[in-house]
Design a protein around this motif. Structure first.
Motif, short mmCIF file in Angstrom:
data_model
loop_
_atom_site.label_atom_id
_atom_site.label_comp_id
_atom_site.label_asym_id
_atom_site.label_seq_id
_atom_site.Cartn_x
_atom_site.Cartn_y
_atom_site.Cartn_z
N ASN A 53 -69.25 30.49 5.25
CA ASN A 53 -70.61 29.96 5.07
C ASN A 53 -71.67 31.03 5.34
OD1 ASN A 53 -69.99 27.22 4.39
ND2 ASN A 53 -69.25 27.00 6.48
N LEU A 54 -71.21 32.27 5.51
CA LEU A 54 -72.08 33.43 5.73
C LEU A 54 -73.02 33.25 6.92
CD1 LEU A 54 -72.75 34.25 1.99
CD2 LEU A 54 -71.25 35.48 3.56
N ARG A 55 -72.50 32.63 7.97
CA ARG A 55 -73.24 32.48 9.23
C ARG A 55 -72.86 33.67 10.12
NH1 ARG A 55 -71.80 27.92 12.11
NH2 ARG A 55 -73.72 28.15 13.25
N LEU A 56 -73.51 34.80 9.86
CA LEU A 56 -73.11 36.06 10.47
C LEU A 56 -73.33 36.09 11.97
CD1 LEU A 56 -74.40 38.55 7.75
CD2 LEU A 56 -72.24 37.28 7.86
N ARG A 57 -74.43 35.53 12.45
CA ARG A 57 -74.70 35.52 13.89
C ARG A 57 -73.61 34.75 14.64
NH1 ARG A 57 -76.45 38.14 17.97
NH2 ARG A 57 -78.46 38.55 17.04
N ALA A 58 -73.23 33.60 14.11
CA ALA A 58 -72.21 32.79 14.78
C ALA A 58 -70.88 33.54 14.85
CB ALA A 58 -72.04 31.46 14.04
N VAL A 59 -70.50 34.19 13.76
CA VAL A 59 -69.25 34.94 13.75
C VAL A 59 -69.31 36.08 14.76
CG1 VAL A 59 -67.67 36.34 12.36
CG2 VAL A 59 -68.82 34.40 11.32
N GLU A 60 -70.38 36.83 14.71
CA GLU A 60 -70.51 37.99 15.60
C GLU A 60 -70.47 37.57 17.06
OE1 GLU A 60 -73.62 41.54 16.68
OE2 GLU A 60 -73.76 40.63 14.70
N ASP A 61 -71.21 36.54 17.41
CA ASP A 61 -71.24 36.09 18.81
C ASP A 61 -69.87 35.63 19.27
OD1 ASP A 61 -73.94 36.67 19.01
OD2 ASP A 61 -74.60 34.58 18.88
N ARG A 62 -69.18 34.84 18.46
CA ARG A 62 -67.87 34.29 18.85
C ARG A 62 -66.84 35.40 18.99
NH1 ARG A 62 -64.01 32.02 21.24
NH2 ARG A 62 -63.13 30.08 20.48
N LEU A 63 -66.83 36.34 18.04
CA LEU A 63 -65.82 37.40 18.09
C LEU A 63 -66.12 38.42 19.19
CD1 LEU A 63 -65.16 37.95 14.31
CD2 LEU A 63 -63.72 36.77 15.97
N THR A 64 -67.38 38.68 19.45
CA THR A 64 -67.73 39.59 20.53
C THR A 64 -67.28 39.00 21.86
OG1 THR A 64 -69.61 40.45 19.28
CG2 THR A 64 -69.65 40.80 21.66
N ARG A 65 -67.51 37.71 22.03
CA ARG A 65 -67.07 37.01 23.25
C ARG A 65 -65.54 37.08 23.36
NH1 ARG A 65 -69.78 32.72 22.15
NH2 ARG A 65 -68.08 31.37 21.50
N THR A 66 -64.85 36.87 22.26
CA THR A 66 -63.39 36.91 22.25
C THR A 66 -62.88 38.31 22.59
OG1 THR A 66 -63.29 35.12 20.66
CG2 THR A 66 -61.34 36.51 20.82
N LEU A 67 -63.51 39.33 22.03
CA LEU A 67 -63.09 40.71 22.29
C LEU A 67 -63.22 41.10 23.76
CD1 LEU A 67 -64.30 42.90 19.31
CD2 LEU A 67 -61.99 42.75 20.23
N THR A 68 -64.22 40.57 24.43
CA THR A 68 -64.43 40.96 25.83
C THR A 68 -63.35 40.42 26.74
OG1 THR A 68 -65.90 39.09 26.27
CG2 THR A 68 -66.94 41.14 25.56
N VAL A 69 -62.65 39.36 26.31
CA VAL A 69 -61.63 38.77 27.19
C VAL A 69 -60.23 38.81 26.59
CG1 VAL A 69 -63.25 37.25 28.38
CG2 VAL A 69 -62.09 36.42 26.33
N ALA A 70 -60.07 39.34 25.40
CA ALA A 70 -58.75 39.38 24.76
C ALA A 70 -57.79 40.18 25.63
CB ALA A 70 -58.85 39.98 23.37
N ASP A 71 -56.63 39.60 25.89
CA ASP A 71 -55.69 40.22 26.82
C ASP A 71 -54.52 40.91 26.13
OD1 ASP A 71 -54.48 37.96 25.88
OD2 ASP A 71 -53.84 37.21 27.83
N SER A 72 -54.54 41.00 24.82
CA SER A 72 -53.43 41.64 24.13
C SER A 72 -53.96 42.50 23.00
CB SER A 72 -52.48 40.59 23.56
OG SER A 72 -53.10 39.93 22.47
#
Length: 187
Positions: A53-72
């Protein structure tokens, strides 16, 4: 991880997701412990839907949050891969380059990533096609400041300075974070 690692919330959310009840699914996904493999799986589902749906802010925020805590490494590679797609749409080449270098360092087979880096360094990206995609994104998500950032950065690269200033000022007014300031400095 077991049931305490978010598996139950993910499975319930995934069932909601499959039946088209995205809001309910997202609420269940929020209860998943950050950093778990189920959080990563939920993040990728949400990112894929938001990117469609080209909601770039939502994607960026969610993935940035995920990257900061990804354990693998697998979790970071998947999240970075999606984030690279979004940052490319926003014409944030230096950040794409940095993420590609991180991907190469963690990837078991970096050959395709090296090719992506080579293409990026050659500068063989169609700015006109990206601008068309961002215009479509603006129609779908007119309040998305990351769409504005992409439009401003592409306008800068194309020498359309009045348009670039318009989009980048909107970004500065909405959310003046480091990515916006880098775009402004390049302008």
């Amino acid at each position: 991880d077991g049931w305490g690692g978010g598996e139950l919330e993910f499975l319930r959310g995934y069932l909601e997701w499959l039946t088209g009840r995205r809001t309910e699914a997202r609420l269940l996904f929020q209860a998943i412990p950050p950093g778990s493999k189920f959080d990563r799986m939920a993040a990728l589902l949400e990112a894929e839907a938001d990117l469609a749906n080209l909601r770039l802010r939502a994607v960026e925020d969610r993935l940035t949050r995920t990257l900061t805590v990804a354990d693998s490494p697998e979790g970071r590679i998947e999240a970075r891969g999606f984030l690279i797609r979004v940052l490319r749409l926003e014409a944030r080449w230096e950040e794409v380059r940095a993420l590609l270098h991180e991907q190469i360092a963690e990837s078991p087979d970096p050959s395709s990533l090296l090719r992506e880096l080579w293409i990026l360094d050659r500068g063989s990206v169609s700015l006109d096609r990206m601008d068309e995609e961002l215009a479509r994104a603006d129609a779908l998500a007119p309040q998305d400041d990351r769409v504005w950032l992409g439009r401003g950065r592409i306008a800068t690269q194309q020498g359309r300075l009045a348009s670039a200033e318009h989009w980048l000022r909107k970004c500065l007014d909405a959310r003046p974070d480091p990515a916006v300031w880098r775009g402004w400095l390049e302008f």
